[in-house]
Design a protein around this motif. Structure first.
Motif, mmCIF file in Angstrom:
data_model
loop_
_atom_site.group_PDB
_atom_site.id
_atom_site.type_symbol
_atom_site.label_atom_id
_atom_site.label_comp_id
_atom_site.label_asym_id
_atom_site.label_seq_id
_atom_site.Cartn_x
_atom_site.Cartn_y
_atom_site.Cartn_z
ATOM 1 N N GLY A 181 -23.872 -5.602 41.458
ATOM 2 C CA GLY A 181 -24.581 -6.950 40.739
ATOM 3 C C GLY A 181 -25.269 -7.755 42.448
ATOM 4 N N ARG A 182 -25.759 -8.907 41.339
ATOM 5 C CA ARG A 182 -26.231 -9.972 42.249
ATOM 6 C C ARG A 182 -26.235 -10.959 41.395
ATOM 7 N NH1 ARG A 182 -32.551 -8.269 44.642
ATOM 8 N NH2 ARG A 182 -31.766 -10.445 46.360
ATOM 9 N N LEU A 220 -29.887 -21.098 39.005
ATOM 10 C CA LEU A 220 -28.889 -19.649 38.905
ATOM 11 C C LEU A 220 -29.919 -18.505 37.846
ATOM 12 C CD1 LEU A 220 -26.121 -18.348 38.774
ATOM 13 C CD2 LEU A 220 -25.835 -18.576 35.958
ATOM 14 N N GLY A 221 -29.122 -17.241 38.811
ATOM 15 C CA GLY A 221 -30.131 -15.916 38.813
ATOM 16 C C GLY A 221 -28.761 -14.684 38.679
ATOM 17 N N TYR A 222 -28.627 -13.803 38.066
ATOM 18 C CA TYR A 222 -28.147 -12.596 37.920
ATOM 19 C C TYR A 222 -27.989 -11.589 37.354
ATOM 20 C CZ TYR A 222 -25.365 -14.446 33.751
ATOM 21 O OH TYR A 222 -25.673 -15.059 32.478
ATOM 22 N N ARG A 223 -27.703 -10.633 37.899
ATOM 23 C CA ARG A 223 -28.136 -8.957 37.547
ATOM 24 C C ARG A 223 -26.912 -7.754 37.753
ATOM 25 N NH1 ARG A 223 -33.639 -6.897 39.204
ATOM 26 N NH2 ARG A 223 -33.949 -8.482 37.651
ATOM 27 N N VAL A 224 -26.421 -7.084 36.734
ATOM 28 C CA VAL A 224 -25.454 -6.507 36.676
ATOM 29 C C VAL A 224 -26.002 -5.184 36.629
ATOM 30 C CG1 VAL A 224 -22.611 -6.038 36.515
ATOM 31 C CG2 VAL A 224 -23.145 -8.266 36.211
ATOM 32 N N GLY A 270 -20.694 -4.901 30.446
ATOM 33 C CA GLY A 270 -19.443 -4.734 29.465
ATOM 34 C C GLY A 270 -17.967 -4.804 29.844
ATOM 35 N N LYS A 271 -18.004 -4.831 31.605
ATOM 36 C CA LYS A 271 -17.113 -4.783 32.447
ATOM 37 C C LYS A 271 -16.177 -5.951 32.633
ATOM 38 C CE LYS A 271 -17.516 -0.695 33.651
ATOM 39 N NZ LYS A 271 -18.145 0.480 34.739
ATOM 40 N N GLY A 272 -16.926 -8.000 32.415
ATOM 41 C CA GLY A 272 -16.730 -8.903 32.983
ATOM 42 C C GLY A 272 -17.007 -9.082 34.165
ATOM 43 N N VAL A 273 -17.980 -8.530 34.843
ATOM 44 C CA VAL A 273 -18.209 -8.417 36.111
ATOM 45 C C VAL A 273 -19.315 -9.569 36.648
ATOM 46 C CG1 VAL A 273 -19.433 -7.668 37.800
ATOM 47 C CG2 VAL A 273 -18.212 -5.853 36.547
ATOM 48 N N ALA A 274 -19.833 -9.950 35.418
ATOM 49 C CA ALA A 274 -20.797 -11.664 35.328
ATOM 50 C C ALA A 274 -20.300 -12.308 35.694
ATOM 51 C CB ALA A 274 -21.963 -10.849 34.836
ATOM 52 N N LYS A 275 -18.970 -12.437 33.706
ATOM 53 C CA LYS A 275 -18.294 -13.681 33.954
ATOM 54 C C LYS A 275 -17.551 -14.021 35.554
ATOM 55 C CE LYS A 275 -14.265 -14.605 30.943
ATOM 56 N NZ LYS A 275 -13.826 -14.476 29.826
ATOM 57 N N LYS A 276 -16.752 -13.042 35.685
ATOM 58 C CA LYS A 276 -15.974 -12.696 37.146
ATOM 59 C C LYS A 276 -16.801 -13.261 37.577
ATOM 60 C CE LYS A 276 -12.394 -9.322 36.074
ATOM 61 N NZ LYS A 276 -11.994 -8.212 36.121
ATOM 62 N N ALA A 277 -18.122 -13.217 38.356
ATOM 63 C CA ALA A 277 -18.515 -13.447 39.705
ATOM 64 C C ALA A 277 -19.851 -14.807 39.113
ATOM 65 C CB ALA A 277 -20.216 -12.241 39.779
ATOM 66 N N LEU A 278 -19.998 -15.397 38.225
ATOM 67 C CA LEU A 278 -20.152 -16.966 37.972
ATOM 68 C C LEU A 278 -18.656 -17.755 38.209
ATOM 69 C CD1 LEU A 278 -22.072 -18.693 37.598
ATOM 70 C CD2 LEU A 278 -22.106 -18.080 35.087
ATOM 71 N N LYS A 279 -17.951 -17.514 37.982
ATOM 72 C CA LYS A 279 -16.732 -17.958 37.914
ATOM 73 C C LYS A 279 -16.670 -18.235 40.355
ATOM 74 C CE LYS A 279 -12.322 -19.248 36.607
ATOM 75 N NZ LYS A 279 -10.861 -18.440 35.869
ATOM 76 N N LEU A 280 -16.768 -17.120 40.002
ATOM 77 C CA LEU A 280 -16.183 -16.940 41.434
ATOM 78 C C LEU A 280 -17.440 -17.761 42.411
ATOM 79 C CD1 LEU A 280 -15.589 -13.075 42.416
ATOM 80 C CD2 LEU A 280 -14.282 -15.566 43.173
ATOM 81 N N LEU A 281 -18.526 -17.722 41.757
ATOM 82 C CA LEU A 281 -19.813 -19.305 42.442
ATOM 83 C C LEU A 281 -19.450 -20.117 42.184
ATOM 84 C CD1 LEU A 281 -22.693 -18.848 43.538
ATOM 85 C CD2 LEU A 281 -23.867 -19.350 41.389
ATOM 86 N N LEU A 282 -19.363 -20.632 40.898
ATOM 87 C CA LEU A 282 -19.346 -21.600 40.786
ATOM 88 C C LEU A 282 -17.599 -22.279 41.259
ATOM 89 C CD1 LEU A 282 -19.393 -21.527 37.158
ATOM 90 C CD2 LEU A 282 -21.244 -22.830 38.469
ATOM 91 N N VAL A 325 -21.556 -15.291 29.012
ATOM 92 C CA VAL A 325 -21.548 -15.365 30.144
ATOM 93 C C VAL A 325 -21.869 -16.933 30.978
ATOM 94 C CG1 VAL A 325 -22.115 -14.709 32.673
ATOM 95 C CG2 VAL A 325 -21.760 -12.952 30.829
ATOM 96 N N LEU A 326 -22.596 -17.192 30.272
ATOM 97 C CA LEU A 326 -22.845 -18.668 30.633
ATOM 98 C C LEU A 326 -21.779 -20.008 29.835
ATOM 99 C CD1 LEU A 326 -26.742 -18.287 30.081
ATOM 100 C CD2 LEU A 326 -25.217 -18.605 32.809
ATOM 101 N N GLU A 327 -21.661 -20.129 28.543
ATOM 102 C CA GLU A 327 -21.208 -20.435 27.979
ATOM 103 C C GLU A 327 -19.679 -20.071 27.914
ATOM 104 O OE1 GLU A 327 -22.023 -19.665 23.847
ATOM 105 O OE2 GLU A 327 -23.976 -19.637 23.878
ATOM 106 N N GLN A 328 -19.017 -19.169 29.159
ATOM 107 C CA GLN A 328 -17.815 -18.419 28.845
ATOM 108 C C GLN A 328 -17.257 -18.978 30.925
ATOM 109 O OE1 GLN A 328 -17.359 -15.005 28.677
ATOM 110 N NE2 GLN A 328 -16.801 -14.312 26.559
ATOM 111 N N ASN A 329 -17.997 -20.042 31.279
ATOM 112 C CA ASN A 329 -17.912 -20.527 32.299
ATOM 113 C C ASN A 329 -18.029 -21.502 32.521
ATOM 114 O OD1 ASN A 329 -17.253 -18.713 34.920
ATOM 115 N ND2 ASN A 329 -18.409 -18.003 34.045
ATOM 116 N N GLY A 330 -18.541 -22.724 31.069
ATOM 117 C CA GLY A 330 -18.691 -24.113 30.643
ATOM 118 C C GLY A 330 -20.053 -24.469 31.024
#
Length: 172
Positions: free
Chosen positions: A74-75, A89-93, A99-111, A136-141
């Motif tokens: 993704g991006r 912010l923008g992202y796409r997987v 459904g594998k937590g990729v966006a959630k993990k990537a956003l955490k890394l970005l933050l 994804v957004l809410e899980q990252n604060g």
């Protein structure tokens, strides 16, 4: 799944083009189309070279989400950073990686990365029907801060945009 985010480089453009082609129909189900011209190889190359220029100037940061095999999943981007250190912010997987937590993990890394860039606030927009992105957004604060009054039609649905905001709060 272990993932990393890496800043976009000119050597990534060909693989990124393939990723975008493979996922075009899937992406256009949940986000407005980038238009047919975006998928013309020469246009895609020039557009992404322009993004690389923005990145060098510190106006935006474009990351690829990759797995341990260096495959693009993704991006995730932080764009239009202003003098007040506010970015968007923008992202796409890719479809096979949802459904594998990729966006959630990537956003955490970005933050975690942008803390070093002294970014004060990040805004993100999604549609009212994109529940996965909202989670994804809410899980990252991120906090839901606005729902647009304007409606628009996409894929036969009447939608609105909702805005989320993340604030880089001091630890003490």
């Amino acid at each position: 799944m272990n993932i990393v985010i890496e800043k976009l480089k000119d050597t990534d453009i060909e693989d990124l083009y393939e990723f975008e082609i493979e996922n075009r129909i899937f992406f256009e189900e949940t986000v407005p189309s980038r238009g047919d011209d975006y998928y013309i190889p020469e246009v895609f190359k020039v557009r992404n070279e322009s993004l690389l220029d923005e990145q060098v100037k510190g106006l935006s940061f474009f990351y690829l989400i990759k797995d341990e095999n260096n495959s693009i999943l993704g991006r995730i981007n932080l764009v239009d950073i202003d003098s007040d250190k506010l970015g968007f912010l923008g992202y796409r997987v890719g479809e096979i990686h949802t459904g594998k937590g990729v966006a959630k993990k990537a956003l955490k890394l970005l933050l975690n990365t942008i803390v070093d860039l002294d970014i004060k606030e990040v805004k993100a927009k999604t549609t009212i029907n994109n529940i996965a992105s909202q989670k994804v957004l809410e899980q990252n604060g991120f906090e839901h801060t606005e729902t647009s009054d304007k409606e628009f039609e996409m894929n036969g649905q009447i939608l609105k945009f909702i805005t989320y905001t993340w604030t880089n709060k001091p630890l003490f």
